[in-house]
Design an enzyme around this catalytic site. Sequence first.
Site, short mmCIF file in Angstrom:
data_model
loop_
_atom_site.label_atom_id
_atom_site.label_comp_id
_atom_site.label_asym_id
_atom_site.label_seq_id
_atom_site.Cartn_x
_atom_site.Cartn_y
_atom_site.Cartn_z
N ASN A 46 -95.20 -67.76 -31.52
CA ASN A 46 -94.62 -69.04 -31.95
C ASN A 46 -93.22 -69.19 -31.37
O ASN A 46 -92.48 -68.23 -31.22
CB ASN A 46 -94.63 -69.20 -33.48
CG ASN A 46 -93.91 -68.10 -34.22
OD1 ASN A 46 -93.83 -66.96 -33.76
ND2 ASN A 46 -93.39 -68.42 -35.39
N ILE A 47 -92.91 -70.43 -31.01
CA ILE A 47 -91.62 -70.75 -30.40
C ILE A 47 -91.04 -71.95 -31.16
O ILE A 47 -91.60 -73.05 -31.09
CB ILE A 47 -91.79 -71.08 -28.90
CG1 ILE A 47 -92.44 -69.88 -28.17
CG2 ILE A 47 -90.44 -71.41 -28.27
CD1 ILE A 47 -92.92 -70.19 -26.75
N GLU A 48 -89.98 -71.71 -31.90
CA GLU A 48 -89.42 -72.76 -32.77
C GLU A 48 -88.32 -73.53 -32.06
O GLU A 48 -87.91 -73.19 -30.94
CB GLU A 48 -88.92 -72.11 -34.07
CG GLU A 48 -90.06 -71.45 -34.81
CD GLU A 48 -89.69 -70.92 -36.18
OE1 GLU A 48 -88.49 -70.78 -36.48
OE2 GLU A 48 -90.64 -70.64 -36.95
N CYS A 57 -97.04 -73.18 -32.28
CA CYS A 57 -97.61 -71.98 -32.90
C CYS A 57 -98.06 -70.99 -31.82
O CYS A 57 -98.34 -71.36 -30.68
CB CYS A 57 -98.84 -72.35 -33.73
SG CYS A 57 -98.46 -73.36 -35.17
N GLU A 59 -100.93 -69.55 -31.55
CA GLU A 59 -102.30 -69.82 -31.08
C GLU A 59 -102.27 -70.83 -29.93
O GLU A 59 -102.95 -70.66 -28.91
CB GLU A 59 -103.16 -70.40 -32.21
CG GLU A 59 -103.38 -69.47 -33.38
CD GLU A 59 -102.34 -69.63 -34.49
OE1 GLU A 59 -101.14 -69.79 -34.15
OE2 GLU A 59 -102.71 -69.59 -35.66
N CYS A 90 -103.01 -73.01 -38.45
CA CYS A 90 -102.72 -74.31 -39.05
C CYS A 90 -103.76 -75.33 -38.57
O CYS A 90 -104.53 -75.08 -37.64
CB CYS A 90 -101.31 -74.76 -38.70
SG CYS A 90 -101.15 -75.42 -37.02
N CYS A 93 -103.65 -76.27 -34.78
CA CYS A 93 -104.25 -75.24 -33.91
C CYS A 93 -105.78 -75.24 -34.03
O CYS A 93 -106.48 -75.05 -33.04
CB CYS A 93 -103.69 -73.86 -34.26
SG CYS A 93 -101.98 -73.68 -33.74
#
Length: 136
Positions: A46-48, A57, A59, A90, A93
């Site tokens: 995940n990369i925020e 996310c 995935e 989620c 995804c």
Amino acid sequence: MIDSQTRNELLRLAAQARERSYSPYSHYSVGAALLTKDGKIYQGCNIENASFTPTICAERTAFFKAIYDGERDFSAIAVIGSGDSPAYPCGVCRQVMAEFCNSDFEIITSNRDGSEVVTETLDSMLLHRFGPKDLQ
Ligand code: THU
């Protein structure tokens, strides 16, 4: 069904991918390992983002890397989150999975230390889905 050796390898690579997570806001790190039907494995984390919405996310990172590479057929994905309970994908995804995967696509989810591992299928996670077939 993928064999237990492949499953363990996917879980190992998902745990490795989790170390690449950029999650300074939620402090919830996630790693994924996506298996293609011809045996290639794509990792993602995940990369925020400070603006929150652009966050992606683990995935989808794995899927989009694979799709970019021309992959279209997938067998399974392993997902590991940093929480005490397994990291279920989620809804967004799941919808991405619905675009590229069949009903029997396997989704293996695990908690941080691998003490709880659950295997489901795309069908059990997203029943009656809207997908490419609806636009033919
Ligand atoms: N996240 C994932 O990477 N995969 C999931 O299936 C659930 C949520 C990430 C997004 C965000 O960076 C953080 O977990 C908290 O929602």
